[in-house]
Scaffold this motif. Sequence first.
Motif, mmCIF file in Angstrom:
data_model
loop_
_atom_site.group_PDB
_atom_site.id
_atom_site.type_symbol
_atom_site.label_atom_id
_atom_site.label_comp_id
_atom_site.label_asym_id
_atom_site.label_seq_id
_atom_site.Cartn_x
_atom_site.Cartn_y
_atom_site.Cartn_z
ATOM 1 N N HIS A 174 2.703 24.652 9.833
ATOM 2 C CA HIS A 174 2.905 26.017 9.489
ATOM 3 C C HIS A 174 2.692 26.304 7.800
ATOM 4 N N ARG A 175 2.507 27.497 7.397
ATOM 5 C CA ARG A 175 2.581 27.738 5.919
ATOM 6 C C ARG A 175 3.819 27.208 5.380
ATOM 7 N N SER A 176 3.714 26.665 4.136
ATOM 8 C CA SER A 176 5.139 26.036 3.401
ATOM 9 C C SER A 176 4.507 26.815 1.964
ATOM 10 N N PHE A 177 5.778 27.606 1.518
ATOM 11 C CA PHE A 177 5.922 28.067 0.169
ATOM 12 C C PHE A 177 6.145 27.194 -0.802
ATOM 13 N N THR A 178 6.886 25.999 0.009
ATOM 14 C CA THR A 178 7.105 24.831 -1.227
ATOM 15 C C THR A 178 5.996 24.222 -1.700
ATOM 16 N N PHE A 179 4.923 24.138 -0.708
ATOM 17 C CA PHE A 179 3.511 23.503 -1.303
ATOM 18 C C PHE A 179 2.436 24.487 -2.127
ATOM 19 N N VAL A 180 2.898 25.828 -1.757
ATOM 20 C CA VAL A 180 2.332 26.900 -2.368
ATOM 21 C C VAL A 180 2.638 26.844 -4.076
ATOM 22 N N VAL A 181 3.927 26.718 -4.202
ATOM 23 C CA VAL A 181 4.309 26.450 -5.312
ATOM 24 C C VAL A 181 3.945 25.255 -6.456
ATOM 25 N N LEU A 182 4.212 24.123 -5.419
ATOM 26 C CA LEU A 182 3.821 22.788 -6.003
ATOM 27 C C LEU A 182 2.238 22.922 -6.299
ATOM 28 N N THR A 183 1.450 23.416 -5.565
ATOM 29 C CA THR A 183 0.056 23.405 -5.790
ATOM 30 C C THR A 183 -0.216 24.232 -6.893
ATOM 31 N N PHE A 184 0.310 25.386 -7.215
ATOM 32 C CA PHE A 184 0.215 26.056 -8.406
ATOM 33 C C PHE A 184 0.752 25.391 -9.652
ATOM 34 N N VAL A 185 1.819 24.605 -9.632
ATOM 35 C CA VAL A 185 2.364 23.968 -10.819
ATOM 36 C C VAL A 185 1.568 22.749 -11.062
ATOM 37 N N ILE A 186 0.904 21.885 -10.191
ATOM 38 C CA ILE A 186 0.429 20.752 -10.569
ATOM 39 C C ILE A 186 -1.145 21.155 -10.948
ATOM 40 N N TYR A 187 -1.874 22.139 -10.545
ATOM 41 C CA TYR A 187 -2.902 22.722 -11.147
ATOM 42 C C TYR A 187 -2.855 23.237 -12.682
ATOM 43 N N ALA A 188 -1.600 24.099 -12.768
ATOM 44 C CA ALA A 188 -1.539 24.676 -13.904
ATOM 45 C C ALA A 188 -1.192 23.509 -14.885
ATOM 46 N N LEU A 189 -0.398 22.438 -14.501
ATOM 47 C CA LEU A 189 -0.394 21.200 -15.545
ATOM 48 C C LEU A 189 -1.675 20.556 -15.755
ATOM 49 N N GLN A 190 -2.504 20.431 -14.745
ATOM 50 C CA GLN A 190 -3.860 19.783 -14.874
ATOM 51 C C GLN A 190 -4.549 20.520 -15.850
ATOM 52 N N GLY A 191 -4.585 21.949 -15.815
ATOM 53 C CA GLY A 191 -5.282 22.890 -16.747
ATOM 54 C C GLY A 191 -4.647 22.753 -18.213
ATOM 55 N N TRP A 192 -3.411 22.702 -18.596
ATOM 56 C CA TRP A 192 -2.889 22.604 -19.743
ATOM 57 C C TRP A 192 -3.304 20.976 -20.449
ATOM 58 N N LEU A 193 -3.388 20.289 -19.454
ATOM 59 C CA LEU A 193 -3.651 18.969 -20.045
ATOM 60 C C LEU A 193 -5.089 18.973 -20.537
ATOM 61 N N SER A 194 -6.000 19.612 -19.789
ATOM 62 C CA SER A 194 -7.483 19.863 -20.196
ATOM 63 C C SER A 194 -7.429 20.251 -21.701
ATOM 64 N N THR A 195 -6.580 20.913 -22.260
ATOM 65 C CA THR A 195 -6.597 21.583 -23.201
ATOM 66 C C THR A 195 -6.052 20.591 -24.648
ATOM 67 N N LEU A 196 -5.609 19.546 -24.234
ATOM 68 C CA LEU A 196 -4.828 18.447 -25.037
ATOM 69 C C LEU A 196 -6.076 17.982 -26.238
ATOM 70 N N GLY A 197 -6.030 18.169 -27.421
ATOM 71 C CA GLY A 197 -6.997 17.472 -28.320
ATOM 72 C C GLY A 197 -8.195 18.381 -28.626
ATOM 73 N N LEU A 198 -8.130 19.591 -28.106
ATOM 74 C CA LEU A 198 -9.335 20.802 -28.301
ATOM 75 C C LEU A 198 -8.959 21.511 -29.565
#
Length: 307
Positions: A174-198
């Motif tokens: 079934h749908r899990s809002f826990t994973f919905v939130v975790l997915t957003f957080v982890i890919y937002a973190l990945q986006g932030w990491l991609s800007t380091l050093g730029l």
Amino acid sequence: MNKNKKYILLPSFLTIALLLSGCVQRTKDGKPYGFIYEKLAMPTQHLLEWLSGVLGGSYGWSIIVITFIVRLIMMPIMINQSKKATIQQEKIAMIRPQLAKIQEQQKNAKTPEERNAASQAMMKLYQENNISMVGGIGCLPLLIQMPIFAALYAAIQYSPELSKTTFMGINLGHRSFTFVVLTFVIYALQGWLSTLGLPEEQKKQMQSMIIVSPVMLTGMTYISPAGLGLYFFIGGIFACIQTLIINFMRPRIRKDIKKELKNKPIKEVTVESPAKKTDDEKKVTSVSNDMHEKNRKRNAGKQNRKK
């Protein structure tokens, strides 16, 4: 161009993935069948069942192991793609002053000829400096993941065991809002990491993609069973690791580009003014127009006499 390419790829990936996930057909009795179910879902179900037996009956850990294997196999391809994109980003940063001038001339162009001349100058600037117009982004990693997405989606959706099993208290069918939130957080973190050093200017240009990517993947998690949400979340962890590897490689990439520029400096390109017609060309054009008008009147007269 890098950003525009991603805007095209992400919706395309979502659309094709949804089509693949909806390709499973059902009989009147509700039994699933079809190519996606028989060739992708069933083998995936058997693999998950076998892994769960090895891992103490946990389907959640089975999904994690599959994700780990898939991402580990794909990591060299994805790092290579990211490295190419990073090289193109660094090269574009080198030509940005020229690019800004051409873009300004394109913006202030008053005629189609002037706009076309600016567009040609921009293309020439990229070509002369060996820079890809699409920023080095490839779609191979996304294409590889599409059948995996369809297989896991159908396997979880149509397997009685998988649809009822839980992992960390979360029903994987079934749908899990826990994973919905975790997915957003982890890919937002990945986006932030991609800007380091730029540089700050480059960070501003990437701000929209830092939002778009997490939102797209979060939307896919929202419409999918939690088992697939677990796949996206673990994949996001690998994406963060991949980004950290690229950040570690960035100083070396910049050093190599500077070394390359010493042997082959940036070539400057200017916007050529549209050629103006000479007096002779104007006369030829005028005579041609007069002849065309005379022929038109002559043909009209013939048609009236026929009537």
